[in-house]
Every structure is written in structure tokens, then in C-alpha cells.
Design a protein around this motif. Structure first.
Motif, mmCIF file in Angstrom:
data_model
loop_
_atom_site.group_PDB
_atom_site.id
_atom_site.type_symbol
_atom_site.label_atom_id
_atom_site.label_comp_id
_atom_site.label_asym_id
_atom_site.label_seq_id
_atom_site.Cartn_x
_atom_site.Cartn_y
_atom_site.Cartn_z
ATOM 1 N N SER A 1 0.847 -1.191 0.000
ATOM 2 C CA SER A 1 0.000 0.000 0.000
ATOM 3 C C SER A 1 0.879 1.236 0.000
ATOM 4 N N GLY A 2 0.253 2.381 -0.193
ATOM 5 C CA GLY A 2 1.008 3.627 -0.226
ATOM 6 C C GLY A 2 1.377 4.037 -1.629
ATOM 7 N N GLU B 1 2.854 -1.768 4.426
ATOM 8 C CA GLU B 1 3.198 -0.542 3.722
ATOM 9 C C GLU B 1 4.258 -0.803 2.667
ATOM 10 N N GLY B 2 4.223 0.005 1.599
ATOM 11 C CA GLY B 2 5.233 -0.072 0.561
ATOM 12 C C GLY B 2 4.859 -1.046 -0.540
ATOM 13 N N GLU B 3 5.746 -1.161 -1.537
ATOM 14 C CA GLU B 3 5.536 -2.062 -2.675
ATOM 15 C C GLU B 3 6.004 -3.470 -2.286
ATOM 16 N N LEU B 4 5.071 -4.375 -2.073
ATOM 17 C CA LEU B 4 5.416 -5.731 -1.649
ATOM 18 C C LEU B 4 5.452 -6.724 -2.802
ATOM 19 N N ALA B 5 4.786 -6.396 -3.884
ATOM 20 C CA ALA B 5 4.791 -7.283 -5.052
ATOM 21 C C ALA B 5 5.254 -6.497 -6.267
ATOM 22 N N THR B 6 6.187 -7.069 -7.020
ATOM 23 C CA THR B 6 6.701 -6.419 -8.226
ATOM 24 C C THR B 6 6.053 -7.042 -9.461
ATOM 25 N N PRO B 7 6.080 -6.333 -10.595
ATOM 26 C CA PRO B 7 5.533 -6.930 -11.819
ATOM 27 C C PRO B 7 6.168 -8.270 -12.166
ATOM 28 N N GLY C 1 -8.163 -11.332 -10.873
ATOM 29 C CA GLY C 1 -8.665 -12.692 -10.731
ATOM 30 C C GLY C 1 -8.022 -13.488 -9.615
ATOM 31 N N ARG C 2 -6.989 -12.946 -8.962
ATOM 32 C CA ARG C 2 -6.303 -13.656 -7.888
ATOM 33 C C ARG C 2 -6.738 -13.113 -6.529
ATOM 34 N N ARG C 3 -6.578 -13.935 -5.485
ATOM 35 C CA ARG C 3 -6.801 -13.460 -4.113
ATOM 36 C C ARG C 3 -5.606 -12.620 -3.681
ATOM 37 N N VAL C 4 -5.861 -11.400 -3.233
ATOM 38 C CA VAL C 4 -4.779 -10.497 -2.840
ATOM 39 C C VAL C 4 -5.139 -9.825 -1.519
ATOM 40 N N LEU C 5 -4.135 -9.217 -0.890
ATOM 41 C CA LEU C 5 -4.321 -8.434 0.321
ATOM 42 C C LEU C 5 -3.273 -7.340 0.339
ATOM 43 N N ALA C 6 -3.480 -6.324 1.147
ATOM 44 C CA ALA C 6 -2.486 -5.254 1.223
ATOM 45 C C ALA C 6 -1.214 -5.783 1.883
ATOM 46 N N GLY D 1 7.160 8.165 -12.558
ATOM 47 C CA GLY D 1 6.764 9.111 -11.529
ATOM 48 C C GLY D 1 6.283 8.409 -10.278
ATOM 49 N N LEU D 2 5.650 9.163 -9.393
ATOM 50 C CA LEU D 2 5.135 8.620 -8.145
ATOM 51 C C LEU D 2 3.807 7.923 -8.422
ATOM 52 N N LEU D 3 3.757 6.595 -8.163
ATOM 53 C CA LEU D 3 2.569 5.806 -8.489
ATOM 54 C C LEU D 3 1.988 5.170 -7.230
ATOM 55 N N PRO D 4 0.669 4.954 -7.220
ATOM 56 C CA PRO D 4 0.056 4.253 -6.087
ATOM 57 C C PRO D 4 0.414 2.780 -6.108
ATOM 58 N N VAL D 5 0.450 2.182 -4.939
ATOM 59 C CA VAL D 5 0.716 0.749 -4.792
ATOM 60 C C VAL D 5 -0.619 0.027 -4.588
ATOM 61 N N PRO D 6 -0.873 -1.079 -5.315
ATOM 62 C CA PRO D 6 0.013 -1.716 -6.290
ATOM 63 C C PRO D 6 0.124 -0.897 -7.571
ATOM 64 N N VAL D 7 1.310 -0.919 -8.177
ATOM 65 C CA VAL D 7 1.508 -0.184 -9.416
ATOM 66 C C VAL D 7 0.625 -0.801 -10.497
ATOM 67 N N PRO D 8 0.323 -0.056 -11.568
ATOM 68 C CA PRO D 8 -0.647 -0.526 -12.559
ATOM 69 C C PRO D 8 -0.344 -1.911 -13.140
ATOM 70 N N ALA D 9 0.908 -2.218 -13.420
ATOM 71 C CA ALA D 9 1.214 -3.528 -14.003
ATOM 72 C C ALA D 9 0.903 -4.651 -13.025
ATOM 73 N N VAL D 10 1.216 -4.440 -11.750
ATOM 74 C CA VAL D 10 0.914 -5.457 -10.744
ATOM 75 C C VAL D 10 -0.595 -5.637 -10.616
ATOM 76 N N ALA D 11 -1.343 -4.527 -10.587
ATOM 77 C CA ALA D 11 -2.800 -4.615 -10.497
ATOM 78 C C ALA D 11 -3.367 -5.376 -11.688
ATOM 79 N N GLU D 12 -2.839 -5.114 -12.865
ATOM 80 C CA GLU D 12 -3.302 -5.829 -14.067
ATOM 81 C C GLU D 12 -3.001 -7.316 -13.972
#
Length: 403
Positions: free
Chosen positions: A155-156, A186-192, A178-183, A163-174
Motif C-alpha cells: 500500500s502507499g 506498507e510499501g511495494e510488496l509485489a513487483t511486476p 482474478g487472484r486473491r490479494v491483500l495489502a 513518476g510517483l505511483l500508487p501501490v500496487p503499481v498498474p502492471a501489478v494490479a493488471e
């Protein structure tokens, strides 16, 4: 021996973390380095080190640049590079599936055709090392069935090349759709790259599946976050196919009925434990069939593909079932002057079932011009005479029937 693996991504996931976890679980570092060298020779060094995260031991993998400059790689060039590399077929196919997922996600996020996805999205040298390394490690460990639990995305906000992007970043969200996820924190916990690896290679499994657990690998991220282990865990073991299976089902009302025997035979050839049809009535009173396939977890994906290939269905539903099986083996009995195989199901050293092998009985009937029912009756009588009865002690058995 094939193995199952389950990924605990409740602390997040990145490519280097997953690679570290697989190395910690016993994958060969030399095999991983050799595979990466096949794709990008002389460009990277893979350096493992023992670290602690929130006071717990873990393995971290550093992927370091070993070149003064790295070639610019767009997706078409990277795809050609991977296709032409001297990787084992299964490794190459897995690598291509991961990068295809990543390129598709980046193309959608940036609103460009997939062929125009460029270097910083999918072609960077460290991502190549992570993906090729993970796929090589899975191959070295003989993992044929990979699953993963819910993924912590974070999160965050995070600073990126865009630039400054919300977490999850757009590629990770894409990629996570369809998967089970959770926050998870804090910070970027999953990368593309980490999400692409999981979504391309691992089916979703919320809890640790039944397996004969051999060992656990723990892979560390770069940060040591107080109060939360920044790690990925991999549980590695033999598939517990005796205890659990998948039932794949689909309703079909538009397949030529003459095709069904071939469909069932093809599924058995692909490794189904069983396959059968149930007559049903669908909407508007249309006669149809439910195709049911009992699948070992390790063969589920191949069997899904075969159902789609050999039938007209547009979708498959599935559920997990418990499974209790008898130990089994083979002996033979003298039937009409011929040695005929008898399948023995036993438990606790005692025979539970004794059944003549159908195929051999059918061939014996055809060769002698006899009714099949007469040969089966003679085989049952011969088994009885040989003492192959329920409740009798188990004789010495062969693991497979004679050819």
C-alpha cells in the motif's frame, strides 16, 4: 521424481525473492547460473547471501550487472532471444509464458500494442535473470505442480520511472486480476516480475495443499522491515495424489456422440485417473452429457487443455476431492490353458479385491472364439481356486501387469 511446490506470498513477492526461496529449497545455483548465461552471456552475476529478516534466517539473491552496457531489448527481440536460447524445452516454455504475461500487462497499462513494449518494461537484464533463474530452478527441482496462496501487494506510493505511483503499481494490479490479494503492509510488496511469475506458472491455492513435505525455502527481499518478515516461502514435497485429486467437469450438448469414446480415451492417455460421462437434461430440455475427469494435481493443466482440445466446451468447473485407494499389484492364474493377469487390491496385508484384467481376457476370448463372459467367469473361478479371495493373505505381487 516429480514434485509439488506451494508459494507463501503473504509477505509479498518479487522475482529475486522467489528465486532465492527456490535456491534455499535446494535448487542448484550452478544450473541457474548456466541457464541465465545461455540467454544473456556475460551480463549478470548471481550472488546468494544468508541474511535475517525480522530476526529469521533467509537467503537473499543479488543479481548484479557484469557488463558495462546492456543491449536495448523490446519485446519482439527479447522473445526471439528466449526462443533461440539453448534452454531445456520446459524451461524455455515457462520463461516465454512469464514474459508474455508481463508484456501483455505492460501493453494494456501503457495503451500500446504488445509489439511496442520496450526495454524498461520487460527486457531489463535483472528481470531476465530472475525469470530464467526461477524457471530453471523449478526444472532442477522437478516441480511439475506449482501453486500459490494469496499475494500481499502492499500500500502507499512508490517512485518509478513513470513518476510517483500508487501501490500496487498498474502492471501489478493488471497481473493480479482474478487472484486473491491483500495489502499486507506498507510499501511495494509485489513487483511486476514476481506477479508475472506467479500468475503464469502457479495455480491459485489459498492454503498449503496436502503433500509429503521435504523442505522449505525462504527467500528475502532487499529491505528488513521491523515486525514483518520481508520474505517468500516455498514448501517443496512429493505430490500427495493418493490423498487428493481434482474433479474437472463440463456440460456439453453439441458434440457428436460418436466422438465420446475417443474423448475419454484421450483423457486417460493424458494421465486422468478416471473419466466418465453422465447423461443430463440442460435448459430447454436439451439432452446433453456432463464430462467428468478425475485428475491428479500434477496432470490437471494438461487435462484441462485436453478437454478444451477434444470437446466443444467453453468452460470447465473443478473441485478438490479426498481420495482413499487400495494398494494394488498383479499376479496371474491359469485360465483355459493361458496365464491371465489378476489385479489385486489389498490393505493391511489382506486381499480386498481380485479382478481379472479385462484387456487380456478380451484377447483370450477373441483368440479362442469364446464369449467374453465365459472367459471372465473362468478367470474368476481360477482366481478363487488359486486362493485369491477377499480376506486371504496377499501373495507376492508384481507392480505392473504383463504386456
Amino acid at each position: 521424481m516429480s514434485r509439488s511446490a506451494w508459494v507463501d506470498a503473504s509477505g509479498g513477492v518479487a522475482g529475486d525473492m522467489l528465486l532465492a526461496a527456490l535456491l534455499d529449497a535446494g535448487a542448484s545455483l550452478e544450473a541457474v547460473r548456466a541457464a541465465v548465461e545461455e540467454v544473456i552471456p556475460g551480463e549478470v552475476r548471481i550472488v546468494p547471501e544468508q541474511v535475517t529478516r525480522a530476526g529469521l534466517r533467509a537467503l537473499r539473491v543479488r543479481v548484479l550487472s557484469a557488463a558495462d552496457d546492456h543491449p536495448h531489448r523490446a519485446w519482439p527481440g527479447l522473445r526471439a532471444l528466449l526462443t533461440g536460447a539453448g534452454l531445456p524445452g520446459q524451461v524455455r516454455d515457462r520463461v516465454l509464458s512469464v514474459f508474455t504475461r508481463l508484456a501483455e500487462a505492460e501493453a494494456r497499462v501503457h495503451g500500446v500494442p504488445i509489439e511496442e513494449v520496450h526495454f524498461h518494461e520487460v527486457g531489463s537484464w535483472d528481470s531476465i535473470a530472475d525469470v530464467v533463474g526461477v524457471c530453471s530452478a523449478l526444472h532442477d527441482l522437478a516441480v511439475t505442480d506449482l501453486a500459490a496462496g494469496p499475494v500481499a501487494l502492499g500500500s502507499g506510493r512508490v517512485s518509478t520511472a513513470h513518476g510517483l505511483l500508487p501501490v500496487p503499481v498498474p502492471a501489478v494490479a493488471e497481473l493480479a486480476a482474478g487472484r486473491r490479494v491483500l495489502a499486507g503492509g506498507e510499501g511495494e510488496l509485489a513487483t511486476p516480475t514476481g506477479m508475472a511469475l506467479l500468475t503464469a506458472l502457479a495455480r491459485e491455492r489459498p492454503r498449503l495443499p496436502p503433500m509429503r513435505l521435504e523442505r522449505t525455502g525462504v527467500g528475502a527481499g532487499s529491505r528488513d522491515t521491523p515486525g514483518r518478515p520481508n520474505t517468500v516461502r516455498v514448501f517443496l514435497g512429493g505430490p500427495a495424489e493418493e490423498a487428493e485429486a481434482l474433479v474437472l467437469e463440463t456440460n456439453v450438448d453439441d458434440l457428436d456422440p460418436r466422438a465420446w469414446p475417443d474423448v475419454l480415451a484421450s483423457l486417460l492417455r493424458e494421465g486422468a485417473l478416471d473419466a466418465w460421462l453422465v447423461p443430463i437434461l440442460m435448459k430447454k430440455g436439451r439432452p446433453a452429457h456432463t464430462l467428468c475427469v478425475l485428475a491428479p494435481p500434477a496432470r490437471a493443466e494438461a487435462l484441462r487443455a485436453e478437454v478444451f482440445r477434444s470437446t466443444s466446451t467453453l468452460g470447465i468447473r473443478e473441485r478438490r476431492v479426498g481420495r482413499t485407494v487400495l494398494d494394488r499389484g498383479w499376479t496371474d492364474a491359469d485360465v483355459l490353458g493361458t496365464r491371465l493377469p489378476i489385479k489385486i487390491g489389498h490393505r493391511g496385508g489382506v486381499i480386498v479385491q481380485a479382478t481379472p484384467e479385462y484387456g487380456h481376457a478380451a484377447r483370450l476370448a477373441a483368440a479362442g472364439g469364446l464369449p467374453l463372459r465365459a472367459v471372465l467367469a473362468a478367470a474368476a473361478a481360477a482366481a478363487h481356486a488359486a486362493g485369491l479371495l477377499p480376506g486371504a493373505p496377499v501373495p507376492r505381487l508384481a507392480p505392473d501387469p504383463p504386456a
